[in-house]
Design a protein around this motif. Structure first.
Motif, PDB file in Angstrom:
ATOM      1  N   SER A 120      20.802  42.297  33.388  1.00 41.26           N
ATOM      2  CA  SER A 120      21.292  43.280  34.360  1.00 41.26           C
ATOM      3  C   SER A 120      22.356  42.684  35.272  1.00 41.26           C
ATOM      4  O   SER A 120      23.369  43.329  35.565  1.00 41.26           O
ATOM      5  CB  SER A 120      20.132  43.820  35.197  1.00 41.26           C
ATOM      6  OG  SER A 120      19.185  44.466  34.381  1.00 41.26           O
ATOM      7  N   LEU A 121      22.143  41.457  35.750  1.00 41.07           N
ATOM      8  CA  LEU A 121      23.136  40.826  36.622  1.00 41.07           C
ATOM      9  C   LEU A 121      24.431  40.556  35.870  1.00 41.07           C
ATOM     10  O   LEU A 121      25.531  40.809  36.392  1.00 41.07           O
ATOM     11  CB  LEU A 121      22.577  39.523  37.196  1.00 41.07           C
ATOM     12  CG  LEU A 121      21.500  39.675  38.276  1.00 41.07           C
ATOM     13  CD1 LEU A 121      20.985  38.302  38.702  1.00 41.07           C
ATOM     14  CD2 LEU A 121      22.045  40.422  39.489  1.00 41.07           C
ATOM     15  N   THR A 143      25.553  42.118  33.234  1.00 41.15           N
ATOM     16  CA  THR A 143      26.179  43.409  32.965  1.00 41.15           C
ATOM     17  C   THR A 143      26.870  43.954  34.214  1.00 41.15           C
ATOM     18  O   THR A 143      27.999  44.467  34.145  1.00 41.15           O
ATOM     19  CB  THR A 143      25.126  44.420  32.486  1.00 41.15           C
ATOM     20  OG1 THR A 143      24.510  43.931  31.292  1.00 41.15           O
ATOM     21  CG2 THR A 143      25.760  45.773  32.218  1.00 41.15           C
ATOM     22  N   THR A 144      26.222  43.815  35.358  1.00 39.84           N
ATOM     23  CA  THR A 144      26.793  44.333  36.609  1.00 39.84           C
ATOM     24  C   THR A 144      28.096  43.635  36.954  1.00 39.84           C
ATOM     25  O   THR A 144      29.099  44.281  37.268  1.00 39.84           O
ATOM     26  CB  THR A 144      25.784  44.156  37.751  1.00 39.84           C
ATOM     27  OG1 THR A 144      24.583  44.871  37.440  1.00 39.84           O
ATOM     28  CG2 THR A 144      26.363  44.680  39.064  1.00 39.84           C
ATOM     29  N   GLY A 177      28.199  48.929  41.440  1.00 39.34           N
ATOM     30  CA  GLY A 177      27.417  47.776  40.994  1.00 39.34           C
ATOM     31  C   GLY A 177      25.937  48.099  40.915  1.00 39.34           C
ATOM     32  O   GLY A 177      25.253  47.723  39.961  1.00 39.34           O
ATOM     33  N   LEU A 178      25.446  48.812  41.919  1.00 40.15           N
ATOM     34  CA  LEU A 178      24.030  49.174  41.923  1.00 40.15           C
ATOM     35  C   LEU A 178      23.710  50.156  40.796  1.00 40.15           C
ATOM     36  O   LEU A 178      22.663  50.045  40.138  1.00 40.15           O
ATOM     37  CB  LEU A 178      23.662  49.788  43.275  1.00 40.15           C
ATOM     38  CG  LEU A 178      22.170  50.041  43.524  1.00 40.15           C
ATOM     39  CD1 LEU A 178      21.365  48.760  43.382  1.00 40.15           C
ATOM     40  CD2 LEU A 178      21.958  50.632  44.915  1.00 40.15           C
ATOM     41  N   PHE A 185      23.607  48.175  37.617  1.00 36.18           N
ATOM     42  CA  PHE A 185      22.405  47.346  37.574  1.00 36.18           C
ATOM     43  C   PHE A 185      21.182  48.178  37.199  1.00 36.18           C
ATOM     44  O   PHE A 185      20.381  47.772  36.342  1.00 36.18           O
ATOM     45  CB  PHE A 185      22.193  46.687  38.932  1.00 36.18           C
ATOM     46  CG  PHE A 185      21.001  45.769  38.984  1.00 36.18           C
ATOM     47  CD1 PHE A 185      21.121  44.436  38.617  1.00 36.18           C
ATOM     48  CD2 PHE A 185      19.755  46.234  39.393  1.00 36.18           C
ATOM     49  CE1 PHE A 185      20.029  43.584  38.654  1.00 36.18           C
ATOM     50  CE2 PHE A 185      18.660  45.401  39.442  1.00 36.18           C
ATOM     51  CZ  PHE A 185      18.795  44.063  39.064  1.00 36.18           C
ATOM     52  N   TRP A 217      18.859  47.785  33.979  1.00 35.53           N
ATOM     53  CA  TRP A 217      17.470  47.429  34.279  1.00 35.53           C
ATOM     54  C   TRP A 217      16.488  48.375  33.586  1.00 35.53           C
ATOM     55  O   TRP A 217      15.423  47.955  33.128  1.00 35.53           O
ATOM     56  CB  TRP A 217      17.273  47.467  35.788  1.00 35.53           C
ATOM     57  CG  TRP A 217      15.940  47.013  36.295  1.00 35.53           C
ATOM     58  CD1 TRP A 217      14.873  47.801  36.579  1.00 35.53           C
ATOM     59  CD2 TRP A 217      15.542  45.670  36.620  1.00 35.53           C
ATOM     60  NE1 TRP A 217      13.829  47.034  37.052  1.00 35.53           N
ATOM     61  CE2 TRP A 217      14.219  45.728  37.096  1.00 35.53           C
ATOM     62  CE3 TRP A 217      16.191  44.437  36.569  1.00 35.53           C
ATOM     63  CZ2 TRP A 217      13.516  44.598  37.500  1.00 35.53           C
ATOM     64  CZ3 TRP A 217      15.498  43.304  36.981  1.00 35.53           C
ATOM     65  CH2 TRP A 217      14.184  43.393  37.433  1.00 35.53           C
TER      66      TRP A 217
END
Length: 278
Positions: free
Chosen positions: A79-80, A82-83, A201-202, A205, A209
């Motif tokens: 996830s990080l 990818t973000t 970004g959120l 994520f 996730w």
């Protein structure tokens, strides 16, 4: 500006907000309550919201017996990565389409948006064959590349809308001061676009996730499987451990809630300002 709402309107607004809160937060509250109850209480004829007796057995089962922490680590890495990649590539694409003289930019944006319209179930087969031929099965790389393709359209569109709200005079003043095009992006546009970066970004994520289908198809062992696949593996042919599943769901939901609450001001600002062009 003076508030002209009547007391009845104010009561209706607060009542509506309370109903939305109950509707949205009710499932999470019930899930957390379930994670602290014994199995016999969960299968009884009259379930209770208050755990009686209170137990941490399901959290022990999730972390010790089913090794939930390994799934959490895999999801965190994917996830990080990818973000950050979505923000890096998406900001470059949005900047080029918004601030540079690109012909047919709205046509390009429509093509980018159309990529996200394909149903995932139609893509998983061909992508599985590609991952197999490239030797990418059971690797973080396969998941990151796939999630990058899923998240980029949204990130590019949101950042493009936000960049469009920034005055063009900023570009002209920066170029008069000798700032290059990359410098304009990294030193001026991106710092001014922090709310939009946080929002996109959120969203990227959370998408990575929670993704299940591609993680299920591309991974087959605990060393690379992410949280949704890990929780699905909790069940067996004859028994569904609802308490363990609830405990795992609570553990992986809390970080998302904390992130949203911590960045809520930036999220609201990023979503609202992108729809206004100055």
């Amino acid at each position: 500006m003076k508030d002209t709402r009547s007391p009845l309107q104010t009561i209706a607004i607060y009542l509506g907000a309370l109903l939305i809160l109950i509707w949205s937060g009710g499932p999470f509250i019930w899930q957390f309550s379930t994670s602290f109850q014994l199995d016999k209480a969960l299968t009884s004829g009259s379930p209770s919201l208050i755990p009686d007796p209170f137990t941490l057995e399901h959290y022990y089962n999730a972390f010790v017996e089913k090794e939930l922490h390994r799934y959490v680590w895999n999801s965190l890495v994917v996830s990080l990565a990818t973000t950050f990649l979505c923000l890096f590539v998406g900001s470059l694409a949005a900047f080029a389409l918004s601030r540079l003289n690109v012909k047919g930019r709205f046509g390009i944006l429509m093509v980018i948006l159309s990529v996200s319209m394909f149903p995932q179930i139609a893509l998983v087969g061909p992508l599985y064959l590609v991952a197999t031929n490239l030797g990418l099965l059971d690797t973080y790389t396969a998941l990151i590349i796939t999630y990058l393709a899923l998240g980029l359209p949204l990130v590019t569109w949101v950042l493009f809308g936000y960049f469009e709200t920034l005055p063009r005079e900023i570009d002209e003043a920066a170029r008069m001061d000798g700032v290059s095009v990359p410098g304009l992006l990294w030193h001026i546009i991106l710092p001014m676009s922090l709310p939009s970066l946080v929002t996109t970004g959120l969203l990227a994520f959370i998408t990575a996730w929670n993704e299940f289908l591609f993680a299920l198809a591309f991974t087959s062992n605990i060393d690379r499987q992410t949280i949704p696949v890990g929780i699905a593996n909790f069940t067996n042919q004859y028994y569904v451990p609802w308490g363990d599943i609830a405990a795992a769901s609570a553990v992986v939901t809390v970080p998302l809630i904390v992130l949203v609450l911590f960045f809520q001001r930036h999220i609201i600002e990023g979503l609202t300002q992108g729809g206004i062009k100055e």
